[in-house]
Scaffold this motif. Structure first.
Motif, PDB file in Angstrom:
ATOM      1  N   ALA A 255       0.837  -1.201   0.000  1.00 29.68           N
ATOM      2  CA  ALA A 255       0.000   0.000   0.000  1.00 29.68           C
ATOM      3  C   ALA A 255       0.872   1.252   0.000  1.00 29.68           C
ATOM      4  O   ALA A 255       0.608   2.214  -0.741  1.00 29.68           O
ATOM      5  CB  ALA A 255      -0.934  -0.006   1.202  1.00 29.68           C
ATOM      6  N   ASN A 256       1.890   1.246   0.832  1.00 29.77           N
ATOM      7  CA  ASN A 256       2.785   2.401   0.926  1.00 29.77           C
ATOM      8  C   ASN A 256       3.557   2.648  -0.357  1.00 29.77           C
ATOM      9  O   ASN A 256       3.660   3.783  -0.840  1.00 29.77           O
ATOM     10  CB  ASN A 256       3.785   2.203   2.062  1.00 29.77           C
ATOM     11  CG  ASN A 256       3.205   2.292   3.451  1.00 29.77           C
ATOM     12  OD1 ASN A 256       3.893   1.992   4.426  1.00 29.77           O
ATOM     13  ND2 ASN A 256       1.946   2.678   3.576  1.00 29.77           N
ATOM     14  N   VAL A 257       4.114   1.587  -0.936  1.00 25.78           N
ATOM     15  CA  VAL A 257       4.998   1.780  -2.084  1.00 25.78           C
ATOM     16  C   VAL A 257       4.230   2.225  -3.325  1.00 25.78           C
ATOM     17  O   VAL A 257       4.745   3.009  -4.142  1.00 25.78           O
ATOM     18  CB  VAL A 257       5.832   0.516  -2.363  1.00 25.78           C
ATOM     19  CG1 VAL A 257       4.993  -0.593  -2.996  1.00 25.78           C
ATOM     20  CG2 VAL A 257       7.031   0.844  -3.248  1.00 25.78           C
ATOM     21  N   MET A 258       2.999   1.752  -3.503  1.00 19.76           N
ATOM     22  CA  MET A 258       2.196   2.218  -4.639  1.00 19.76           C
ATOM     23  C   MET A 258       1.950   3.718  -4.541  1.00 19.76           C
ATOM     24  O   MET A 258       2.036   4.451  -5.538  1.00 19.76           O
ATOM     25  CB  MET A 258       0.872   1.449  -4.692  1.00 19.76           C
ATOM     26  CG  MET A 258       1.026  -0.004  -5.087  1.00 19.76           C
ATOM     27  SD  MET A 258      -0.565  -0.884  -5.037  1.00 19.76           S
ATOM     28  CE  MET A 258      -0.015  -2.569  -5.416  1.00 19.76           C
ATOM     29  N   LEU A 259       1.667   4.198  -3.332  1.00 16.78           N
ATOM     30  CA  LEU A 259       1.465   5.623  -3.112  1.00 16.78           C
ATOM     31  C   LEU A 259       2.779   6.393  -3.228  1.00 16.78           C
ATOM     32  O   LEU A 259       2.854   7.427  -3.901  1.00 16.78           O
ATOM     33  CB  LEU A 259       0.843   5.845  -1.734  1.00 16.78           C
ATOM     34  CG  LEU A 259       0.679   7.293  -1.283  1.00 16.78           C
ATOM     35  CD1 LEU A 259      -0.239   8.055  -2.232  1.00 16.78           C
ATOM     36  CD2 LEU A 259       0.149   7.352   0.151  1.00 16.78           C
ATOM     37  N   TYR A 260       3.825   5.881  -2.588  1.00 15.22           N
ATOM     38  CA  TYR A 260       5.122   6.570  -2.579  1.00 15.22           C
ATOM     39  C   TYR A 260       5.675   6.729  -3.985  1.00 15.22           C
ATOM     40  O   TYR A 260       6.170   7.803  -4.364  1.00 15.22           O
ATOM     41  CB  TYR A 260       6.098   5.787  -1.704  1.00 15.22           C
ATOM     42  CG  TYR A 260       7.455   6.441  -1.542  1.00 15.22           C
ATOM     43  CD1 TYR A 260       7.565   7.738  -1.060  1.00 15.22           C
ATOM     44  CD2 TYR A 260       8.621   5.752  -1.862  1.00 15.22           C
ATOM     45  CE1 TYR A 260       8.813   8.335  -0.898  1.00 15.22           C
ATOM     46  CE2 TYR A 260       9.864   6.333  -1.713  1.00 15.22           C
ATOM     47  CZ  TYR A 260       9.954   7.630  -1.224  1.00 15.22           C
ATOM     48  OH  TYR A 260      11.190   8.220  -1.080  1.00 15.22           O
TER      49      TYR A 260
END
Length: 384
Positions: free
Chosen positions: A331-336
């Protein structure tokens, strides 16, 4: 110990759901003895139980052996660490933390208390549809995974949903949008079945469909260590939406859509067939198989039973808490990746994302009007 005394922290919709089946005796060898909420109105119907308005008091009370943490995201880490340090077993609702760096802190705390059980509430691991896909992959029937796609755009939410709490859909309150809130279970299933990608490129639109500051429309491209590629698409603003999960392997293809699981099986591995065929336009012959499955009758209760059995008998966990790191990281890396406008190699630098998230929190100017929304509006989300 022959019975586990359980307390719940956080009595919102999902906390009430857990309390309901525990009080109904759906989980053996345990007893719900205490509930905790900072909202007194949510506790009136639980008066036969021990009532707490402060999580620290419950954790230190000596009344419980284990705690189920069902609060807003940012509290999962601090409450989990406090419970472990107090000698309590913990079951943490999704996500185990709001971001990867906090998940690492919670996992590090558990490694100092390995005698305690740490589980994550990832109930889709109990669903027969995903267990049957897992069997096809692990048995080799699918061959090597070559491509996957999951279009998950049936998470439609209205403005009333987002206005139901001042913390909802904010960087400060949740740490993200559709990826961290609605899609955590799907991201857990994705990595549980197919492993973690080696590189991610995300394209996230912030507040495209709603008056919110976080992402509500996402398309991500994934690359895997074996050369496989994937796409993950999700939205809370698209209606009627689609839920289609497809995995293509060298020996066939799996499609899960509209509560049907279809397996198209190649008679020969597609790579070997290509190398040995003497005809340019020939394909391997296929078998088309519909794979029946039932819905899990009570997936949350099944995971809680497994949690209790792990405490009392040392049973292996269906969803170890440490596994919760992977869905948070996805979830974090897709946003980041979207925020910095480039692909990110995995594993992601948790400190870099935490700094970016803190920047978003600091610069947030979003204000929301809170409106009343009935409990019925959320009941369909329990088993998704």
């Amino acid at each position: 110990m022959d019975k586990v005394r359980i307390g719940i922290i956080g009595m919102g919709n999902i906390g009430k759901h857990h309390a309901s089946y525990l009080m109904a005796g759906k989980v053996n060898r345990c007893e719900l003895v205490a509930v905790c909420s900072t909202s007194p109105g949510k506790l009136q119907s639980y008066k036969p139980l021990k009532i707490y308005d402060d999580a620290e008091k419950l954790i230190k009370s000596g009344e419980i052996d284990a705690v189920l943490i069902a609060t807003p995201h940012y509290q999962h880490t601090s409450l989990g660490i406090a419970a472990l340090e107090a000698g309590l077993h913990i079951m943490v609702e999704k996500p185990i933390s709001a971001h990867k760096a906090d998940a690492e802190r919670l996992i590090a705390a558990h490694r100092k208390h390995k005698e305690l059980v740490f589980a994550g509430m990832f109930q889709l691991r109990c669903e027969p549809r995903y267990l049957k896909i897992q069997k096809l992959i692990q048995s080799g029937e699918l061959g090597d995974i070559a491509r996957l796609s999951w279009i998950m755009t049936d998470w439609y939410r209205t403005e009333a949903y987002y206005s139901s709490g001042g913390w909802r859909a904010t960087w400060k309150g949740e740490g993200g949008g559709v990826l961290l809130n609605q899609c955590l279970h799907n991201l857990d299933v994705l990595q549980w079945l197919c492993g973690m990608p080696s590189s991610v490129r995300g394209f996230c639109q912030l507040g495209r469909y709603h008056n919110i500051e976080v992402e509500d429309n996402v398309t991500s491209y994934l690359e895997y260590p074996n050369g496989a590629t994937g796409v993950f698409i999700t939205s809370t603003g698209e209606a009627p939406g689609t839920n289609r999960f497809e995995i293509a392997g060298t020996k066939g293809k799996i499609v899960l859509e509209k509560d049907k699981l279809h397996f198209t099986r190649n008679e020969a591995d597609m790579i070997e067939f290509s190398k040995t065929s003497k005809v340019g336009f020939m394909k391997p012959e296929v078998w088309n198989v519909e794979i029946p499955f039932e819905n899990a009758p009570a997936p949350h209760a099944t995971l809680m039973q497994n949690f209790v059995d792990a405490i009392l008998d040392g049973a292996p966990l269906i969803a170890p808490g440490e596994d919760g790191l992977y869905s948070v990281e996805l979830a974090n890396v897709m946003l980041y990746s979207s925020l910095i406008d480039k692909a990110v190699k995995m594993p992601m630098d948790s400190g870099a994302f935490e700094a970016k998230l803190n920047e978003l929190v600091t610069n947030s100017k979003h204000q929301k009007k809170v409106v009343e929304v009935s409990t019925e509006d959320f009941t369909k989300s329990f088993n998704r």
